[in-house]
Design an enzyme around this catalytic site. Structure first.
Site, PDB file in Angstrom:
ATOM      1  N   HIS A 122      33.617  19.456 -12.661  1.00 35.95           N
ATOM      2  CA  HIS A 122      33.899  19.873 -14.035  1.00 35.95           C
ATOM      3  C   HIS A 122      35.270  20.549 -14.073  1.00 35.95           C
ATOM      4  O   HIS A 122      35.579  21.378 -13.197  1.00 35.95           O
ATOM      5  CB  HIS A 122      32.810  20.843 -14.518  1.00 35.95           C
ATOM      6  CG  HIS A 122      32.994  21.244 -15.944  1.00 35.95           C
ATOM      7  ND1 HIS A 122      32.687  20.397 -16.992  1.00 35.95           N
ATOM      8  CD2 HIS A 122      33.489  22.374 -16.509  1.00 35.95           C
ATOM      9  CE1 HIS A 122      32.980  20.993 -18.134  1.00 35.95           C
ATOM     10  NE2 HIS A 122      33.470  22.194 -17.871  1.00 35.95           N
ATOM     11  N   GLU A 187      40.946  18.881  -8.543  1.00 34.01           N
ATOM     12  CA  GLU A 187      39.664  18.159  -8.524  1.00 34.01           C
ATOM     13  C   GLU A 187      39.629  17.186  -7.356  1.00 34.01           C
ATOM     14  O   GLU A 187      38.644  17.106  -6.609  1.00 34.01           O
ATOM     15  CB  GLU A 187      39.457  17.381  -9.828  1.00 34.01           C
ATOM     16  CG  GLU A 187      39.264  18.246 -11.062  1.00 34.01           C
ATOM     17  CD  GLU A 187      38.950  17.407 -12.295  1.00 34.01           C
ATOM     18  OE1 GLU A 187      38.197  16.423 -12.192  1.00 34.01           O
ATOM     19  OE2 GLU A 187      39.469  17.732 -13.375  1.00 34.01           O
TER      20      GLU A 187
END
Ligand code: GAR
Length: 214
Positions: A122, A187
């Protein structure tokens, strides 16, 4: 919540991933690259998309990975969609499910079918800014630091024990787009690391905490 990594099909030696996507698939690519570069000891058993036009499906095909499309619109209920995806993942012997930009909420029975064995990435420092467009939410809120989180999936949205996080400063000249681009770099770094940590075992869940053996 408490418990440990569940004993997977095929035992601890099973390092088969099922990656679920809905779009671009850059996190999928980061996982593919990490495996190719031997930074991640795993294999991708299948890439599943809920959208036929997801660009990530081409990334999987280029890497010689099997793909499957489950178009959520063709199922009468969310439960029926979830069940079909779960059956496919089990059929492919998947031990760990990795949500990589998968934009569907998975229900209780799906989560129960893979206890402590679903990860999500996320683009914020959870628990801040859950839901859609987290990078823009953070930018609009005016926070000075945001980031990315990999967590174990529970039935609640963007909840569950945190495996890895990375902080990203919000710069004065940032737009939501430039901020999202810098978060994405993080990420791509932390997702393979988190997958490796979960597959390696030796961790437990204590309350909300993912606790690794020191
Ligand atoms: C990523 O930024 C991921 O963190 C986000 O969607 C993007 C997918 O990009 N996921 C969520 O917002 C989930 N709540 P990708 O398809 O290029 O990996």
């Amino acid at each position: 919540m408490s418990g440990q990594g569940s004993e997977p099909t095929g035992g601890r030696g099973n390092r088969r991933l099922g990656v679920l996507i809905s779009g671009r698939g850059s996190n999928l690519q980061a996982i593919i690259d990490a495996i190719a570069e031997r930074r991640l000891d795993a294999e991708i058993a299948v890439v599943i998309s809920n959208r036929r036009d997801a660009a990530g499906l081409d990334r999987a095909r280029r890497a010689g990975i099997g793909t499957a499309v489950f178009s959520h619109a063709s199922y009468e209920s969310r439960e029926a969609f979830d069940a079909a995806v779960a059956v496919e993942l089990k059929r492919r012997g998947v031990r760990l499910v990795c949500l990589a930009g998968f934009m569907r909420l998975l229900g209780d029975s799906f989560v129960a079918a893979f206890p402590n064995a679903i990860l999500n990435i996320h683009p914020s420092l959870l628990p801040a800014f859950v839901g859609l467009d987290a990078q823009r939410q953070a930018w609009e809120h005016g926070v000075r630091v945001t980031g990315a989180t990999v967590h174990i999936v529970t039935p609640e949205l963007d909840d569950g024990p945190i495996v890895r996080q990375a902080a990203v400063p919000v710069l004065p000249a940032d737009t939501p787009e430039s901020l999202a681009a810098r978060i994405l770099v993080e990420e791509h770094r932390i997702y393979p690391e988190a997958i490796q940590a979960v597959l390696d075992g030796g961790w437990r869940i204590d309350g909300r905490r993912f606790v690794e053996a020191s």
